[in-house]
Design a protein around this motif. Structure first.
Motif, PDB file in Angstrom:
ATOM      1  N   LYS A  49       0.825  -1.205   0.000  1.00 40.22           N
ATOM      2  CA  LYS A  49       0.000   0.000   0.000  1.00 40.22           C
ATOM      3  C   LYS A  49       0.860   1.256   0.000  1.00 40.22           C
ATOM      4  O   LYS A  49       0.563   2.225  -0.702  1.00 40.22           O
ATOM      5  CB  LYS A  49      -0.916  -0.024   1.226  1.00 40.22           C
ATOM      6  N   TYR A  53       0.918   4.275  -2.875  1.00 37.16           N
ATOM      7  CA  TYR A  53       0.737   5.700  -2.572  1.00 37.16           C
ATOM      8  C   TYR A  53       1.942   6.518  -3.030  1.00 37.16           C
ATOM      9  O   TYR A  53       1.795   7.657  -3.489  1.00 37.16           O
ATOM     10  CB  TYR A  53       0.509   5.892  -1.078  1.00 37.16           C
ATOM     11  N   GLY A  57       1.805   9.433  -5.622  1.00 34.93           N
ATOM     12  CA  GLY A  57       2.345  10.727  -5.218  1.00 34.93           C
ATOM     13  C   GLY A  57       3.399  11.243  -6.177  1.00 34.93           C
ATOM     14  O   GLY A  57       3.468  12.447  -6.454  1.00 34.93           O
ATOM     15  N   VAL A 122       2.432  13.796  -1.028  1.00 30.58           N
ATOM     16  CA  VAL A 122       2.226  12.488  -0.389  1.00 30.58           C
ATOM     17  C   VAL A 122       1.474  12.651   0.932  1.00 30.58           C
ATOM     18  O   VAL A 122       0.576  11.860   1.253  1.00 30.58           O
ATOM     19  CB  VAL A 122       3.577  11.778  -0.166  1.00 30.58           C
ATOM     20  N   LEU A 125      -2.158  13.392   0.108  1.00 30.38           N
ATOM     21  CA  LEU A 125      -2.842  12.179  -0.347  1.00 30.38           C
ATOM     22  C   LEU A 125      -3.304  11.335   0.845  1.00 30.38           C
ATOM     23  O   LEU A 125      -4.313  10.630   0.754  1.00 30.38           O
ATOM     24  CB  LEU A 125      -1.901  11.334  -1.213  1.00 30.38           C
ATOM     25  N   GLY A 126      -2.566  11.419   1.927  1.00 30.89           N
ATOM     26  CA  GLY A 126      -2.902  10.634   3.101  1.00 30.89           C
ATOM     27  C   GLY A 126      -4.209  11.011   3.756  1.00 30.89           C
ATOM     28  O   GLY A 126      -4.707  10.284   4.615  1.00 30.89           O
ATOM     29  N   LEU A 132      -7.694   2.310  -1.851  1.00 31.35           N
ATOM     30  CA  LEU A 132      -6.386   1.661  -1.910  1.00 31.35           C
ATOM     31  C   LEU A 132      -6.029   1.013  -0.579  1.00 31.35           C
ATOM     32  O   LEU A 132      -4.849   0.914  -0.229  1.00 31.35           O
ATOM     33  CB  LEU A 132      -5.306   2.688  -2.292  1.00 31.35           C
ATOM     34  N   TYR A 146      -4.782   6.882   4.297  1.00 34.52           N
ATOM     35  CA  TYR A 146      -3.483   6.316   4.657  1.00 34.52           C
ATOM     36  C   TYR A 146      -2.398   7.220   4.090  1.00 34.52           C
ATOM     37  O   TYR A 146      -2.494   7.694   2.945  1.00 34.52           O
ATOM     38  CB  TYR A 146      -3.320   4.903   4.094  1.00 34.52           C
ATOM     39  N   ALA A 147      -1.368   7.473   4.870  1.00 36.80           N
ATOM     40  CA  ALA A 147      -0.243   8.298   4.413  1.00 36.80           C
ATOM     41  C   ALA A 147       0.997   7.427   4.305  1.00 36.80           C
ATOM     42  O   ALA A 147       1.362   6.737   5.265  1.00 36.80           O
ATOM     43  CB  ALA A 147       0.004   9.449   5.382  1.00 36.80           C
ATOM     44  N   ALA A 148       1.642   7.455   3.147  1.00 33.31           N
ATOM     45  CA  ALA A 148       2.871   6.680   2.970  1.00 33.31           C
ATOM     46  C   ALA A 148       3.951   7.153   3.931  1.00 33.31           C
ATOM     47  O   ALA A 148       4.803   6.370   4.363  1.00 33.31           O
ATOM     48  CB  ALA A 148       3.362   6.793   1.527  1.00 33.31           C
TER      49      ALA A 148
END
Length: 283
Positions: A49, A53, A57, A122, A125-126, A132, A146-148
């Motif tokens: 995952k 991401y 990103g 990034v 995006l979280g 995803l 979710y944040a990478a």
């Protein structure tokens, strides 16, 4: 904006793990299960995952850079040009010029500017619900946040780039003897046996501070949001939504409006300072 907040709230009300009544563990959102297993000898290169991401990103960072920086300049700038100029101004005056010497600006400004923009994308995006999560509900991909950068391996990899570039540039500009000699401060000889190991440790602590700061802030924000929402499912009471949803929404807005940008700025600014201090250690 109101519609976006409404949609986000609705998705937050139903996180993927919450479909199991009476049990909800927010830490499961950060587990890295391989989607595509790839092993090169001892190296695990599986797509997880976090990798998905990061790929998304990367694409969005490239598109954002092209969109904002490739516009035609005009005396009366439109919104696109205004955003591009604002991003460039922050990256140059507030990040690069505060840490990098003039002689290294042309070489390292693109790096710190890209680093700031990439981490911001990034991080942002979280906080956008996406399908995803890697889990399904009745065959339908579940949506979640979710944040990478809430994965330590991701932030450590970014910090390693700055760490390596810092010492490579220090040696390149000053030579190995002068550069490593700059780690030894002026002090009585009797104290050097204590001070020198601390100075060396301090160089490696930069690596830890860069990676852990970004990781901890992003992880804590997501866990707080998911924990408050999860209380409804742990206690099996929809009535709690009146209390927990507004609290989670406040944390959500705070993370998006402040934490996302601050963490990207700090990481890029410290990277510029570390590289600049290696190039000109006397400063």
């Amino acid at each position: 904006m109101r519609r976006l907040l409404l949609v986000v709230t609705l998705f937050l009300i139903a996180p993927p793990a919450a479909f199991a009544r009476g049990s909800f563990d927010p830490t499961t959102e950060f587990q890295q299960k391989p989607w595509v297993s790839i092993h090169l000898g001892p190296l695990d290169m599986s797509i997880t995952k976090a990798v998905a991401y990061l790929m998304l990103g990367t694409v969005l960072t490239i598109l954002l850079g092209i969109f904002t920086m490739r516009s035609r300049l005009a005396l009366l700038p439109d919104r696109r040009q205004t955003v591009g100029e604002a991003l460039y101004e922050v990256a140059q005056t507030q990040v690069a010029e505060q840490g990098l010497p003039t002689k290294a600006m042309g070489r390292w400004f693109p790096y710190v500017a890209t680093l700031m923009l990439f981490i911001w994308v990034v991080n942002m995006l979280g906080f956008i619900p996406l399908p995803l999560t890697g889990e399904r509900w009745h065959g339908i991909p579940t949506w979640g946040i979710y944040a990478a950068t809430s994965s330590l391996s991701v932030t450590l990899a970014l910090a390693l780039l700055t760490f390596v570039f810092t010492h490579v540039e220090g040696i390149r500009w000053n030579g190995p003897v002068r550069y490593f000699k700059s780690w030894i401060p002026e002090a009585p000889p009797a104290l050097l046996g204590l001070i020198v190991p601390l100075e060396i440790l301090g160089q490696f602590m930069r690596l830890i501070s860069l990676s852990v700061r970004l990781f901890a802030n992003m992880l804590a924000g997501h866990i707080l949001i998911l924990t408050f929402i999860g209380l409804m499912f742990i206690l099996q009471s929809v009535v709690l939504a009146v209390f927990v949803v507004p609290i989670a929404a406040v944390f959500y807005v705070f993370e998006v409006a402040i934490v996302v940008s601050i963490q990207a700025f700090i990481f890029a600014a410290l990277s510029a300072i570390y590289i600049g201090s290696a190039i000109e250690p006397e400063h």
